[in-house]
Write a protein that holds these residues in place. Structure first.
Motif, PDB file in Angstrom:
ATOM      1  N   ILE A 196     -49.720  74.208  35.411  1.00  0.00           N
ATOM      2  CA  ILE A 196     -48.560  75.096  35.436  1.00  0.00           C
ATOM      3  C   ILE A 196     -48.537  75.941  34.165  1.00  0.00           C
ATOM      4  O   ILE A 196     -48.473  75.398  33.066  1.00  0.00           O
ATOM      5  CB  ILE A 196     -47.253  74.286  35.539  1.00  0.00           C
ATOM      6  N   PRO A 197     -48.574  77.261  34.309  1.00  0.00           N
ATOM      7  CA  PRO A 197     -48.484  78.122  33.124  1.00  0.00           C
ATOM      8  C   PRO A 197     -47.163  77.895  32.390  1.00  0.00           C
ATOM      9  O   PRO A 197     -46.140  77.701  33.042  1.00  0.00           O
ATOM     10  CB  PRO A 197     -48.530  79.541  33.702  1.00  0.00           C
ATOM     11  N   VAL A 209     -38.334  86.328  27.723  1.00  0.00           N
ATOM     12  CA  VAL A 209     -38.965  85.030  27.477  1.00  0.00           C
ATOM     13  C   VAL A 209     -40.138  84.928  28.454  1.00  0.00           C
ATOM     14  O   VAL A 209     -39.939  85.040  29.670  1.00  0.00           O
ATOM     15  CB  VAL A 209     -37.963  83.873  27.675  1.00  0.00           C
ATOM     16  N   PRO A 210     -41.361  84.717  27.967  1.00  0.00           N
ATOM     17  CA  PRO A 210     -42.543  84.782  28.840  1.00  0.00           C
ATOM     18  C   PRO A 210     -42.581  83.801  30.013  1.00  0.00           C
ATOM     19  O   PRO A 210     -43.063  84.146  31.086  1.00  0.00           O
ATOM     20  CB  PRO A 210     -43.706  84.520  27.880  1.00  0.00           C
ATOM     21  N   PHE A 211     -42.078  82.563  29.812  1.00  0.00           N
ATOM     22  CA  PHE A 211     -42.149  81.556  30.874  1.00  0.00           C
ATOM     23  C   PHE A 211     -40.806  80.847  31.009  1.00  0.00           C
ATOM     24  O   PHE A 211     -40.185  80.482  30.011  1.00  0.00           O
ATOM     25  CB  PHE A 211     -43.227  80.508  30.577  1.00  0.00           C
ATOM     26  N   TYR A 212     -40.385  80.628  32.257  1.00  0.00           N
ATOM     27  CA  TYR A 212     -39.132  79.929  32.542  1.00  0.00           C
ATOM     28  C   TYR A 212     -39.351  78.977  33.698  1.00  0.00           C
ATOM     29  O   TYR A 212     -39.813  79.379  34.765  1.00  0.00           O
ATOM     30  CB  TYR A 212     -38.025  80.941  32.879  1.00  0.00           C
ATOM     31  N   TRP A 213     -39.050  77.696  33.476  1.00  0.00           N
ATOM     32  CA  TRP A 213     -39.150  76.689  34.528  1.00  0.00           C
ATOM     33  C   TRP A 213     -37.750  76.191  34.871  1.00  0.00           C
ATOM     34  O   TRP A 213     -36.904  76.027  33.991  1.00  0.00           O
ATOM     35  CB  TRP A 213     -39.938  75.474  34.061  1.00  0.00           C
ATOM     36  N   VAL A 214     -37.540  75.915  36.158  1.00  0.00           N
ATOM     37  CA  VAL A 214     -36.302  75.289  36.623  1.00  0.00           C
ATOM     38  C   VAL A 214     -36.696  74.042  37.414  1.00  0.00           C
ATOM     39  O   VAL A 214     -37.495  74.120  38.351  1.00  0.00           O
ATOM     40  CB  VAL A 214     -35.470  76.241  37.514  1.00  0.00           C
ATOM     41  N   ILE A 215     -36.128  72.920  37.014  1.00  0.00           N
ATOM     42  CA  ILE A 215     -36.425  71.638  37.664  1.00  0.00           C
ATOM     43  C   ILE A 215     -35.139  71.069  38.254  1.00  0.00           C
ATOM     44  O   ILE A 215     -34.098  71.064  37.601  1.00  0.00           O
ATOM     45  CB  ILE A 215     -37.010  70.625  36.658  1.00  0.00           C
ATOM     46  N   GLU A 260     -32.754  66.018  41.626  1.00  0.00           N
ATOM     47  CA  GLU A 260     -32.309  65.530  42.933  1.00  0.00           C
ATOM     48  C   GLU A 260     -33.277  65.928  44.046  1.00  0.00           C
ATOM     49  O   GLU A 260     -33.597  65.128  44.920  1.00  0.00           O
ATOM     50  CB  GLU A 260     -30.903  66.065  43.256  1.00  0.00           C
ATOM     51  N   ASP A 261     -33.750  67.162  44.025  1.00  0.00           N
ATOM     52  CA  ASP A 261     -34.684  67.649  45.052  1.00  0.00           C
ATOM     53  C   ASP A 261     -36.143  67.389  44.693  1.00  0.00           C
ATOM     54  O   ASP A 261     -37.027  67.638  45.508  1.00  0.00           O
ATOM     55  CB  ASP A 261     -34.503  69.156  45.267  1.00  0.00           C
ATOM     56  N   ARG A 262     -36.379  66.969  43.442  1.00  0.00           N
ATOM     57  CA  ARG A 262     -37.737  66.785  42.911  1.00  0.00           C
ATOM     58  C   ARG A 262     -38.559  68.062  43.089  1.00  0.00           C
ATOM     59  O   ARG A 262     -39.670  68.038  43.612  1.00  0.00           O
ATOM     60  CB  ARG A 262     -38.414  65.580  43.548  1.00  0.00           C
ATOM     61  N   THR A 263     -37.954  69.165  42.648  1.00  0.00           N
ATOM     62  CA  THR A 263     -38.629  70.456  42.731  1.00  0.00           C
ATOM     63  C   THR A 263     -38.809  71.050  41.344  1.00  0.00           C
ATOM     64  O   THR A 263     -38.027  70.771  40.430  1.00  0.00           O
ATOM     65  CB  THR A 263     -37.836  71.468  43.591  1.00  0.00           C
ATOM     66  N   LEU A 264     -39.843  71.854  41.215  1.00  0.00           N
ATOM     67  CA  LEU A 264     -40.094  72.621  40.006  1.00  0.00           C
ATOM     68  C   LEU A 264     -40.514  74.017  40.434  1.00  0.00           C
ATOM     69  O   LEU A 264     -41.388  74.167  41.299  1.00  0.00           O
ATOM     70  CB  LEU A 264     -41.196  71.983  39.173  1.00  0.00           C
ATOM     71  N   ILE A 265     -39.877  75.018  39.844  1.00  0.00           N
ATOM     72  CA  ILE A 265     -40.273  76.412  40.048  1.00  0.00           C
ATOM     73  C   ILE A 265     -40.588  76.968  38.673  1.00  0.00           C
ATOM     74  O   ILE A 265     -39.764  76.877  37.753  1.00  0.00           O
ATOM     75  CB  ILE A 265     -39.165  77.251  40.709  1.00  0.00           C
ATOM     76  N   VAL A 308     -44.992  81.609  39.634  1.00  0.00           N
ATOM     77  CA  VAL A 308     -46.417  81.320  39.462  1.00  0.00           C
ATOM     78  C   VAL A 308     -46.758  79.905  39.902  1.00  0.00           C
ATOM     79  O   VAL A 308     -47.935  79.552  40.007  1.00  0.00           O
ATOM     80  CB  VAL A 308     -46.887  81.558  38.007  1.00  0.00           C
ATOM     81  N   PHE A 309     -45.719  79.093  40.156  1.00  0.00           N
ATOM     82  CA  PHE A 309     -45.939  77.728  40.620  1.00  0.00           C
ATOM     83  C   PHE A 309     -44.631  77.218  41.204  1.00  0.00           C
ATOM     84  O   PHE A 309     -43.557  77.468  40.636  1.00  0.00           O
ATOM     85  CB  PHE A 309     -46.359  76.815  39.455  1.00  0.00           C
ATOM     86  N   SER A 310     -44.709  76.525  42.319  1.00  0.00           N
ATOM     87  CA  SER A 310     -43.531  75.845  42.861  1.00  0.00           C
ATOM     88  C   SER A 310     -43.999  74.643  43.664  1.00  0.00           C
ATOM     89  O   SER A 310     -45.052  74.675  44.298  1.00  0.00           O
ATOM     90  CB  SER A 310     -42.682  76.779  43.734  1.00  0.00           C
ATOM     91  N   VAL A 311     -43.192  73.583  43.595  1.00  0.00           N
ATOM     92  CA  VAL A 311     -43.561  72.368  44.300  1.00  0.00           C
ATOM     93  C   VAL A 311     -42.312  71.542  44.569  1.00  0.00           C
ATOM     94  O   VAL A 311     -41.350  71.573  43.801  1.00  0.00           O
ATOM     95  CB  VAL A 311     -44.596  71.537  43.494  1.00  0.00           C
ATOM     96  N   GLU A 312     -42.350  70.823  45.682  1.00  0.00           N
ATOM     97  CA  GLU A 312     -41.367  69.794  45.983  1.00  0.00           C
ATOM     98  C   GLU A 312     -42.157  68.498  46.103  1.00  0.00           C
ATOM     99  O   GLU A 312     -43.049  68.383  46.947  1.00  0.00           O
ATOM    100  CB  GLU A 312     -40.630  70.081  47.291  1.00  0.00           C
ATOM    101  N   CYS A 313     -41.866  67.531  45.243  1.00  0.00           N
ATOM    102  CA  CYS A 313     -42.615  66.273  45.211  1.00  0.00           C
ATOM    103  C   CYS A 313     -41.925  65.224  46.067  1.00  0.00           C
ATOM    104  O   CYS A 313     -40.827  64.780  45.734  1.00  0.00           O
ATOM    105  CB  CYS A 313     -42.731  65.759  43.782  1.00  0.00           C
ATOM    106  N   ALA A 314     -42.566  64.836  47.124  1.00  0.00           N
ATOM    107  CA  ALA A 314     -42.018  63.801  47.997  1.00  0.00           C
ATOM    108  C   ALA A 314     -42.461  62.416  47.545  1.00  0.00           C
ATOM    109  O   ALA A 314     -41.753  61.436  47.738  1.00  0.00           O
ATOM    110  CB  ALA A 314     -42.446  64.048  49.437  1.00  0.00           C
TER     111      ALA A 314
END
Length: 189
Positions: free
Chosen positions: A170-171, A128-134, A137-142, A154-160
């Motif tokens: 985000i691809p 599968v070309p793209f996989y996101w995990v959100i 609780e932590d407000r994170t996306l990888i 290709v992208f990761s963030v923790e939103c405060a």
């Protein structure tokens, strides 16, 4: 000792209980729906609306809670999954049997291993070309992208705060920014 019989899609369809999925030949109970999960899921669905509205060129079929049949013994239900309309031109129906172009899973407390390891390994194996995990609780996306046979971040963030990431590129949706403040906090502007 009797050999373990792998469950199939037929077993999944015949099951009398709801909220289960077929993962690696095993029927797995899905976690109870929670508001944090539902709000992030609907927020991300809202943010991908411009892609859903496009025709074949740049358009996507993006669905929530969709079962995808990868093999006879592996048919998980993804929180969100998408198919490029140029690859799947007709409106999909039923259980999807076409490999998605993008999958997004939203973690639930106590079930993180499924999304961070089991799904990760399976989707990488099925290419599968793209996989996101959100994580609500932590407000994170990888975001992972398949490079060769392996996923790379290709992208990761923790939103405060809601203002932290207003237009994340985000691809595979980098042409239009995703408002993660809206996804994680529900803020409208």
């Amino acid at each position: 000792m009797e050999a373990l019989k792998l469950k199939t899609v037929d077993d999944l369809l015949a099951a009398s209980v709801e909220r289960i999925e077929l993962m690696n030949g095993e029927l797995i109970k899905r976690p109870m729906a929670r508001s944090e999960h539902a709000l992030v899921q609907s927020g991300l669905s809202d943010e991908t609306l411009p892609f859903k509205r496009k025709s074949s060129s740049g358009g996507w079929w993006i669905m929530t809670e969709i079962s995808v049949r990868y093999t006879e013994n592996h048919c998980p239900t993804h929180d969100l999954a998408g198919w490029r309309k140029e690859r799947v031109p007709a409106r999909p129906t039923g259980i999807m049997e076409t490999l998605p172009d993008w999958v997004c899973e939203i973690t639930s407390p106590g079930h993180e291993r499924k999304d961070l390891f089991t799904n990760f390994m399976a989707l990488q194996r099925y290419q599968v070309p793209f996989y996101w995990v959100i994580s609500p609780e932590d407000r994170t996306l990888i975001a992972y992208q398949l490079v060769g046979e392996h996923y790379h971040v290709v992208f990761s963030v923790e939103c405060a705060t809601a203002e932290q990431v207003k237009a994340a590129r985000i691809p595979p949706f980098e042409e239009s920014g995703i408002d993660l403040g809206y996804v994680f906090f529900g803020n409208h502007e």
